[in-house]
Design a protein around this motif. Structure first.
Motif, PDB file in Angstrom:
ATOM      1  N   LEU A  80       0.841  -1.187   0.000  1.00  0.00           N
ATOM      2  CA  LEU A  80       0.000   0.000   0.000  1.00  0.00           C
ATOM      3  C   LEU A  80       0.883   1.246   0.000  1.00  0.00           C
ATOM      4  CD1 LEU A  80      -2.625  -1.038   2.718  1.00  0.00           C
ATOM      5  CD2 LEU A  80      -2.754  -1.382   0.239  1.00  0.00           C
ATOM      6  N   VAL A  81       0.599   2.175  -0.908  1.00  0.00           N
ATOM      7  CA  VAL A  81       1.323   3.446  -0.986  1.00  0.00           C
ATOM      8  C   VAL A  81       0.374   4.566  -0.588  1.00  0.00           C
ATOM      9  CG1 VAL A  81       2.559   5.049  -2.485  1.00  0.00           C
ATOM     10  CG2 VAL A  81       2.835   2.582  -2.807  1.00  0.00           C
ATOM     11  N   PHE A  82       0.859   5.449   0.314  1.00  0.00           N
ATOM     12  CA  PHE A  82       0.070   6.584   0.780  1.00  0.00           C
ATOM     13  C   PHE A  82       0.728   7.870   0.256  1.00  0.00           C
ATOM     14  CE2 PHE A  82      -0.196   3.138   3.868  1.00  0.00           C
ATOM     15  CZ  PHE A  82      -1.576   2.921   3.917  1.00  0.00           C
ATOM     16  N   PRO A  83       0.304   8.353  -0.917  1.00  0.00           N
ATOM     17  CA  PRO A  83       0.978   9.475  -1.577  1.00  0.00           C
ATOM     18  C   PRO A  83       1.080  10.728  -0.724  1.00  0.00           C
ATOM     19  CG  PRO A  83      -0.555   8.404  -3.087  1.00  0.00           C
ATOM     20  CD  PRO A  83      -0.804   7.823  -1.734  1.00  0.00           C
ATOM     21  N   ALA A  84       0.074  10.997   0.103  1.00  0.00           N
ATOM     22  CA  ALA A  84       0.083  12.224   0.899  1.00  0.00           C
ATOM     23  C   ALA A  84       1.199  12.233   1.936  1.00  0.00           C
ATOM     24  CB  ALA A  84      -1.266  12.424   1.587  1.00  0.00           C
ATOM     25  N   LEU A  85       1.699  11.035   2.289  1.00  0.00           N
ATOM     26  CA  LEU A  85       2.776  10.948   3.281  1.00  0.00           C
ATOM     27  C   LEU A  85       4.158  10.920   2.646  1.00  0.00           C
ATOM     28  CD1 LEU A  85       1.269   8.266   5.721  1.00  0.00           C
ATOM     29  CD2 LEU A  85       1.203  10.757   5.944  1.00  0.00           C
ATOM     30  N   CYS A  86       4.221  10.686   1.337  1.00  0.00           N
ATOM     31  CA  CYS A  86       5.506  10.517   0.661  1.00  0.00           C
ATOM     32  C   CYS A  86       6.206  11.857   0.478  1.00  0.00           C
ATOM     33  CB  CYS A  86       5.287   9.848  -0.696  1.00  0.00           C
ATOM     34  SG  CYS A  86       6.813   9.649  -1.638  1.00  0.00           S
ATOM     35  N   HIS A  87       7.505  11.896   0.796  1.00  0.00           N
ATOM     36  CA  HIS A  87       8.323  13.101   0.626  1.00  0.00           C
ATOM     37  C   HIS A  87       9.177  13.051  -0.639  1.00  0.00           C
ATOM     38  CE1 HIS A  87       6.956  13.941   4.610  1.00  0.00           C
ATOM     39  NE2 HIS A  87       7.745  14.991   4.758  1.00  0.00           N
ATOM     40  N   GLY A  88       9.000  12.014  -1.447  1.00  0.00           N
ATOM     41  CA  GLY A  88       9.685  11.943  -2.732  1.00  0.00           C
ATOM     42  C   GLY A  88      11.192  11.836  -2.646  1.00  0.00           C
TER      43      GLY A  88
ATOM     44  N   VAL B 293       0.191  28.191  -4.547  1.00  0.00           N
ATOM     45  CA  VAL B 293      -1.111  27.703  -4.091  1.00  0.00           C
ATOM     46  C   VAL B 293      -1.021  26.192  -3.923  1.00  0.00           C
ATOM     47  CG1 VAL B 293      -3.593  27.605  -4.535  1.00  0.00           C
ATOM     48  CG2 VAL B 293      -2.257  29.545  -5.392  1.00  0.00           C
ATOM     49  N   LEU B 294      -1.117  25.728  -2.700  1.00  0.00           N
ATOM     50  CA  LEU B 294      -1.085  24.295  -2.403  1.00  0.00           C
ATOM     51  C   LEU B 294      -2.448  23.690  -2.703  1.00  0.00           C
ATOM     52  CD1 LEU B 294       0.797  22.093  -1.047  1.00  0.00           C
ATOM     53  CD2 LEU B 294      -0.434  22.611   1.073  1.00  0.00           C
ATOM     54  N   ASN B 295      -2.456  22.542  -3.375  1.00  0.00           N
ATOM     55  CA  ASN B 295      -3.728  21.877  -3.658  1.00  0.00           C
ATOM     56  C   ASN B 295      -4.454  21.525  -2.364  1.00  0.00           C
ATOM     57  OD1 ASN B 295      -3.150  22.005  -6.372  1.00  0.00           O
ATOM     58  ND2 ASN B 295      -2.536  19.852  -6.559  1.00  0.00           N
ATOM     59  N   ILE B 296      -5.752  21.627  -2.396  1.00  0.00           N
ATOM     60  CA  ILE B 296      -6.571  21.300  -1.223  1.00  0.00           C
ATOM     61  C   ILE B 296      -6.341  19.843  -0.824  1.00  0.00           C
ATOM     62  CG2 ILE B 296      -8.937  21.022  -0.379  1.00  0.00           C
ATOM     63  CD1 ILE B 296      -9.714  23.375  -2.189  1.00  0.00           C
ATOM     64  N   GLY B 297      -6.099  19.644   0.460  1.00  0.00           N
ATOM     65  CA  GLY B 297      -5.896  18.301   0.984  1.00  0.00           C
ATOM     66  C   GLY B 297      -4.456  17.859   1.043  1.00  0.00           C
ATOM     67  N   GLU B 298      -3.545  18.621   0.389  1.00  0.00           N
ATOM     68  CA  GLU B 298      -2.136  18.268   0.441  1.00  0.00           C
ATOM     69  C   GLU B 298      -1.533  18.700   1.772  1.00  0.00           C
ATOM     70  OE1 GLU B 298      -0.381  16.458  -1.447  1.00  0.00           O
ATOM     71  OE2 GLU B 298      -1.757  16.229  -3.146  1.00  0.00           O
ATOM     72  N   ALA B 299      -0.560  17.927   2.252  1.00  0.00           N
ATOM     73  CA  ALA B 299       0.007  18.184   3.582  1.00  0.00           C
ATOM     74  C   ALA B 299       1.329  18.928   3.544  1.00  0.00           C
ATOM     75  CB  ALA B 299       0.198  16.860   4.320  1.00  0.00           C
TER      76      ALA B 299
END
Length: 276
Positions: free
Chosen positions: A89-97, A134-140
């Protein structure tokens, strides 16, 4: 010269100072680094155009190659990958690339794809060149957008960074690399408490700083006493003025209707240049 405008808490008047400052000086760029809630444009009235998308790399797992060894999950400090007995499982919102999970994968089962987290916009009016993120809505993660925004600094101009409130990662990304930081505060218990936090950050980053006290005639004199004791310059005091408040509520920078303040902001720039 690069000047950041920050504070320990929201609502102290950072954007008020930033907008009126840039309207008072020449050859200037303004960067709205509060990418979660950018609002400088509301006072400038500029038409914005998109400059670029901001992407970060996000892992994609080829499950036909993966043997579910779990090394990628063990490596990731941000828990962006979870390995189950027969699934990943990959959780993109947590990934720092960072790319680390692909490096440790023994089966070369991980590749990366771009994921958009925000945009950069720009406009120009008079002598002001304006950029905002402008940060996309929901991005952390705001920091990648802020770092991309600051790449548009023109070293031949005075660059003003309107930082987000607080002392977390987005603030550090905004003030890093600045030649000077203005901390906007108010002389209230909350204002003073959060000012101390912001001062601690700037001292650790070794960025020269000074204070602007907004609504200086409310609260008490604890900020001024502290600055006097610590040898911190109080660069300007802005009163709790009904006319300034009314203009703010109408989205009008007060220097446009109170030209005597333009002189004070020019003097503010002179004080900063003399200090650094």
């Amino acid at each position: 010269m690069k000047i950041a405008i920050a504070s320990g808490k929201g609502g102290t008047g950072k954007t008020t100072v930033a907008v009126n400052f840039v309207l008072s000086i020449e050859n200037v760029q303004l960067f709205d680094c509060d990418v979660e809630e950018p609002n400088c444009h509301l006072f400038l009235g500029f038409n914005l155009e998109k400059v670029e998308d901001i992407n970060i790399l996000t892992p994609v797992v080829d499950k036909t190659k993966c043997d579910f060894c779990g090394k990628c999950s063990e490596f990731c400090q941000f828990n962006a990958i979870a390995v189950l007995p027969e699934d990943v499982l990959v959780f993109p919102a947590l990934c720092h690339g960072c790319g680390g999970c692909a490096m440790v994968c023994p089966k070369d089962a991980i590749v990366y794809e771009n994921r958009s987290i925000g945009i950069i916009e720009k406009s120009k009016g008079g002598n002001i060149e304006f950029y905002r993120g402008v940060l996309n809505i929901g991005e952390a993660m705001a920091s990648p957008v802020i770092k991309a925004l600051k790449k548009h600094v023109d070293e031949s101009k005075t660059a003003i960074f309107d930082a987000p409130p607080g002392t977390a990662c987005p603030v550090i990304s905004s003030v890093q690399g600045a030649d000077y930081c203005i901390l906007v505060t108010e002389s209230t218990p909350f204002g003073f408490h959060d000012l101390l936090l912001a001062l601690d950050v700037l001292r650790k980053l070794e960025i020269p700083f000074g204070i602007i006290i907004n609504r200086c005639d409310i609260g008490d004199d604890r900020v001024e006493k502290y600055c006097d004791t610590e040898g911190i310059p109080v660069l300007m005091k802005i009163p709790h003025d009904r006319k300034i408040a009314r203009l703010y509520s109408e989205g009008i920078p007060f220097v446009n209707r109170m030209p005597e303040w333009k002189v004070k902001f020019v003097q503010l720039l002179d004080k900063i240049q003399a200090q650094i």
